[in-house]
Enzyme design. Structure first.
Site, PDB file in Angstrom:
ATOM      1  N   SER A 255       0.673  -1.171  -0.177  1.00 48.97           N
ATOM      2  CA  SER A 255       0.070   0.191  -0.095  1.00 48.97           C
ATOM      3  C   SER A 255       0.868   1.486   0.049  1.00 48.97           C
ATOM      4  O   SER A 255       0.353   2.288  -0.467  1.00 48.97           O
ATOM      5  CB  SER A 255      -0.877  -0.004   1.298  1.00 48.97           C
ATOM      6  OG  SER A 255      -0.244  -0.086   2.449  1.00 48.97           O
TER       7      SER A 255
ATOM      8  N   HIS B 130      -5.424  -4.119  -1.840  1.00 50.47           N
ATOM      9  CA  HIS B 130      -5.063  -3.112  -3.005  1.00 50.47           C
ATOM     10  C   HIS B 130      -5.019  -3.534  -4.293  1.00 50.47           C
ATOM     11  O   HIS B 130      -4.274  -3.133  -4.996  1.00 50.47           O
ATOM     12  CB  HIS B 130      -3.770  -2.227  -2.508  1.00 50.47           C
ATOM     13  CG  HIS B 130      -3.731  -1.331  -1.257  1.00 50.47           C
ATOM     14  ND1 HIS B 130      -4.437  -0.230  -1.385  1.00 50.47           N
ATOM     15  CD2 HIS B 130      -3.725  -1.628   0.031  1.00 50.47           C
ATOM     16  CE1 HIS B 130      -4.578   0.331  -0.244  1.00 50.47           C
ATOM     17  NE2 HIS B 130      -4.132  -0.604   0.723  1.00 50.47           N
TER      18      HIS B 130
ATOM     19  N   LYS C 184     -12.300  -1.121  -0.496  1.00 55.29           N
ATOM     20  CA  LYS C 184     -11.424  -0.607  -1.271  1.00 55.29           C
ATOM     21  C   LYS C 184     -12.000  -0.491  -2.961  1.00 55.29           C
ATOM     22  O   LYS C 184     -13.044   0.158  -3.031  1.00 55.29           O
ATOM     23  CB  LYS C 184      -9.914  -1.141  -1.533  1.00 55.29           C
ATOM     24  CG  LYS C 184      -9.388  -0.818   0.095  1.00 55.29           C
ATOM     25  CD  LYS C 184      -7.983  -1.050   0.150  1.00 55.29           C
ATOM     26  CE  LYS C 184      -7.393  -0.562   1.221  1.00 55.29           C
ATOM     27  NZ  LYS C 184      -7.846  -1.237   2.638  1.00 55.29           N
TER      28      LYS C 184
END
Lengths: 415, 82
Positions: free
Chosen positions: A190, A218, A249
């Protein structure tokens, strides 16, 4: 006990120390939907300011997508607001099962179990699966939630240098006497945006009889040609044993996470993982909206393709403007400044220019590697990116760093 | 003590620094507070010391402060060697 002045002072002093260390997190209020363009109240009490958001994990721009919002409404109407139960008592609806099956099919895994968050999935998976006879071998830069989960587990653990396959091999050789070896990595890291070399890791795990767990928070939804994640990107869809990921996300941005993988591992989590057993079920509107997200990204790669284009365009324009970036191909783009004060000052000036980005420095990133982390989204239009690059050019010029490499920036500002 | 310091220093360089790392580590360089060794990966250093010197370092003594320099690490090991 009473919260007397002595006790209050104890905690107030700790907060002051956090401020003194420059680590205090200010309150920032978003007074609009989460999107590329947002309204922010910062500092608290200030007038709302319209800014472009370049620091959200809203990779696919689905946080406020009309179809996702509609699906959340339908979930609310058809299955209610909440479950008032953990999953195994009376907290599992047909839509929880459907989402689990849809995630398994999307990620190419045997089975999936939903958790209230990926933080919970990571906290629970190791303790549920491994014991004292086993070893966990983790990349040194894995996410904090994996670190916490590993520390909660009775298995021995060891670490290897970030993405260093020679070092991982050495550690696998060292731990051949253990019952089970589990290698742990983020798919996309990240802070740096770099991709763990899963092809090499799968090969090493096969050679040294180890399982592989990847946190793809991610990556899920946009890394790989059809957005399946880092394992698709490296062509090892069958080689990863466990994937943990989030719906907070790219996959909608609300909340919730999961453990997806070999069916025995998932079943053990269902029986033993404490955050699954002792925390409430994911709420029906989020479950229904997450199913819609999987629908949207399974039927078209348009959004991840746009994100890929946006990332390439942003990097190209930033390079032309003379900003120093870590090389990479993911929508996490670290603009390297090395000096913590410089990163903070530039982020503040970017906000004044209408661009919302944040400076990161030690201990969040290694000492001397301060940066502004930019996150691209499929919700960004070309003109948003142009405006962001122009602001970086203007602010970078003010601090005299345009065209400078690492050594020159460090020489000018120190670390 | 001098030999122990060299052994520990060599292990730290091999275990925690990359080949292209520019950090120079000496006996009194801060390791934890500078971020060269983080509290998560400190475990390999502790295991190395225990295996190499056939000692057990209690968790309450294997603190980030005690592990912050080669000098302080060797002091702790010496204490347990008796």
């Amino acid at each position: 006990m009473a919260f007397d002045n002595k006790t209050r002072t104890l905690f107030a002093d700790e907060i002051q120390q956090i401020r003194n260390d420059g680590l205090y997190k200010e309150k920032r209020f978003i007074c609009s939907e989460q999107d590329a363009e947002i309204e922010v109240e910062f500092p608290e009490g200030a007038e709302h300011k319209k800014v472009l958001n370049f620091c959200a994990n809203n990779y696919l721009g689905l946080s406020s997508h009309p179809d996702v919002i509609k699906a959340a409404h339908e979930g609310l109407d058809k299955r209610g607001y909440g479950m008032s139960s953990v999953r195994f008592i009376c907290g599992t609806q047909d839509i929880h099962r459907e989402l689990q099956n849809r995630v398994s099919a999307f990620l190419g895994m045997e089975d999936t179990l939903l958790f209230p968050s990926c933080m919970d999935a990571n906290s629970g998976v190791f303790e549920a699966v491994l014991g004292q006879e086993d070893v966990i071998i983790a990349d040194r830069l894995i996410h904090a939630s994996l670190v916490d989960g590993i520390r909660l587990c009775s298995a021995e653990y060891d670490t290897f240098k970030h993405m260093n396959m020679d070092h991982l091999k050495k550690k696998l050789e060292l731990h051949q006497n253990k019952r089970v070896r589990m290698v742990v990595t983020d798919g996309v890291f990240s802070m740096d945006g770099d991709l763990a070399p899963l092809d090499e890791m799968v090969d090493l795990c096969n050679r040294y009889n180890a399982m592989l767990l990847v946190d793809d928070s991610h990556a899920s939804g946009f890394i790989g040609k059809t957005g399946r994640g880092t394992h698709e990107h490296f062509g090892v869809m069958d080689g990863v044993d466990i994937i943990t990921t989030t719906f907070g996300k790219g996959l909608g941005g609300a909340s919730g996470g999961c453990v997806s993988g070999r069916k025995e591992i998932v079943e053990l989590c269902r029986q033993k993982a404490r955050p699954y057993l002792f925390s409430n079920s994911l709420a029906p509107p989020i479950v229904n909206a997450s199913i819609k997200v999987i629908d949207l990204i399974s039927s078209s790669t348009e959004r991840r393709d746009k994100l890929e284009w946006n990332t390439g365009y942003f990097r190209k324009k930033m390079e032309e403007a003379g900003l120093n970036m870590r090389p990479g191909e993911t929508p996490i783009v670290p603009v390297m400044l090395y000096n913590a004060k410089l990163a903070n000052d530039m982020a503040r000036d970017m906000y004044a220019e209408g661009i919302y980005v944040i400076g990161f420095f030690f201990p969040v990133v290694p000492a001397g590697k301060a940066r502004i982390r930019v996150q691209l989204s499929a919700a960004h239009e070309k003109e948003h990116i142009d405006k962001c690059v122009e602001a970086f050019r203007k602010v970078g010029d003010k601090y005299g760093i345009l065209g400078m490499g690492k050594d020159e920036i460090i020489e000018k500002y120190g670390t | 003590m001098g030999e122990m310091k060299d052994i520990v220093l060599e292990y730290i360089i091999d275990e925690y620094l990359d080949e292209d790392d520019e950090d120079e580590v000496s006996y009194d360089s801060p390791l934890i507070s500078s971020g060269i060794v983080d509290s998560f990966s400190m475990v390999s250093l502790k295991r190395f010391l225990e295996n190499k010197y056939k000692i057990t370092l209690p968790d309450e003594e294997a603190t980030p402060e005690a592990f912050d320099t080669v000098n302080s690490i060797c002091k702790l090991v010496q204490k347990h060697l008796g």
